[in-house]
Design a protein around this motif. Sequence first.
Motif, PDB file in Angstrom:
ATOM      1  N   ALA A 175      44.929 -26.227   6.518  1.00  0.00           N
ATOM      2  CA  ALA A 175      45.237 -26.271   4.999  1.00  0.00           C
ATOM      3  C   ALA A 175      45.904 -27.459   4.746  1.00  0.00           C
ATOM      4  N   ALA A 176      47.047 -27.475   5.562  1.00  0.00           N
ATOM      5  CA  ALA A 176      47.781 -29.037   5.434  1.00  0.00           C
ATOM      6  C   ALA A 176      47.025 -30.098   5.416  1.00  0.00           C
ATOM      7  N   ARG A 213      45.352 -30.641   2.507  1.00  0.00           N
ATOM      8  CA  ARG A 213      46.432 -30.483   1.226  1.00  0.00           C
ATOM      9  C   ARG A 213      46.103 -29.326   0.331  1.00  0.00           C
ATOM     10  N   ASP A 214      45.901 -28.186   1.022  1.00  0.00           N
ATOM     11  CA  ASP A 214      45.710 -27.026   0.419  1.00  0.00           C
ATOM     12  C   ASP A 214      47.103 -26.262   0.556  1.00  0.00           C
ATOM     13  N   SER A 215      47.006 -24.997  -0.258  1.00  0.00           N
ATOM     14  CA  SER A 215      48.233 -24.271   0.232  1.00  0.00           C
ATOM     15  C   SER A 215      48.074 -23.579   1.397  1.00  0.00           C
ATOM     16  N   LEU A 216      49.178 -23.401   2.153  1.00  0.00           N
ATOM     17  CA  LEU A 216      49.215 -22.836   3.419  1.00  0.00           C
ATOM     18  C   LEU A 216      49.028 -21.193   3.000  1.00  0.00           C
ATOM     19  N   ALA A 273      49.851 -17.436   3.532  1.00  0.00           N
ATOM     20  CA  ALA A 273      50.943 -17.119   3.554  1.00  0.00           C
ATOM     21  C   ALA A 273      50.985 -16.083   4.786  1.00  0.00           C
ATOM     22  N   THR A 330      55.307 -29.792   8.075  1.00  0.00           N
ATOM     23  CA  THR A 330      56.115 -30.078   7.177  1.00  0.00           C
ATOM     24  C   THR A 330      56.204 -31.757   7.014  1.00  0.00           C
TER      25      THR A 330
END
Length: 191
Positions: free
Chosen positions: A74-75, A78-81, A83, A134
């Motif tokens: 996802a990173a 560049r998508d949402s991680l 949950a 991060t």
Amino acid sequence: MRPQFPEFRLGKVLATSFTATLTERCGDAVERIPVPRRLVDWLSVSGLAVESCTAQQLERAWELRESIHAAAMAAARRDSLPASAVQVINEHSTEGRAAAILTPDGDRQWRLGSASPVEDALGVVAADAIDIITGERDGRLALCASPTCQAAFFDTSRSRTRRWCEMNTCGNREKKARFNAAKREGPGSAA
């Protein structure tokens, strides 16, 4: 006689080396830690030596591996991680009680607790995943260009344009396939 297992794909980044214990995810998947003893072996070659591992600890390791893989993919996109992946990574990171120690040679070594060394080791892996996801470390997450692999890897090349998780496996296989395809087309065919 001890059963033969596929070799580990070891890189310089702990978290992505851990996700590489399951390869060819989009083809014929290769599990490199199918039994607890193999997790012990991988941890040892990764500088996180433990004496033993239970089947339950192996299952938790697989859960962490897949969570790191999902979050790293996802990173990289560049998508949402996801949950659920974030939750698993955070749980492992906070459960671990490993301590970094400095050796006389100036290297970092991990001291794992005697009560829960496997959990401590997995905590180190989770913390490493947090660092790369991060952006705390110099490099970028990318996805392998091999259609059967597509693993997330951490690119620290100068140009940050690496295409494959490993040149010796995925890169060579892709280049060989292109070469063979060009050979089949012959020298007189239009390119």
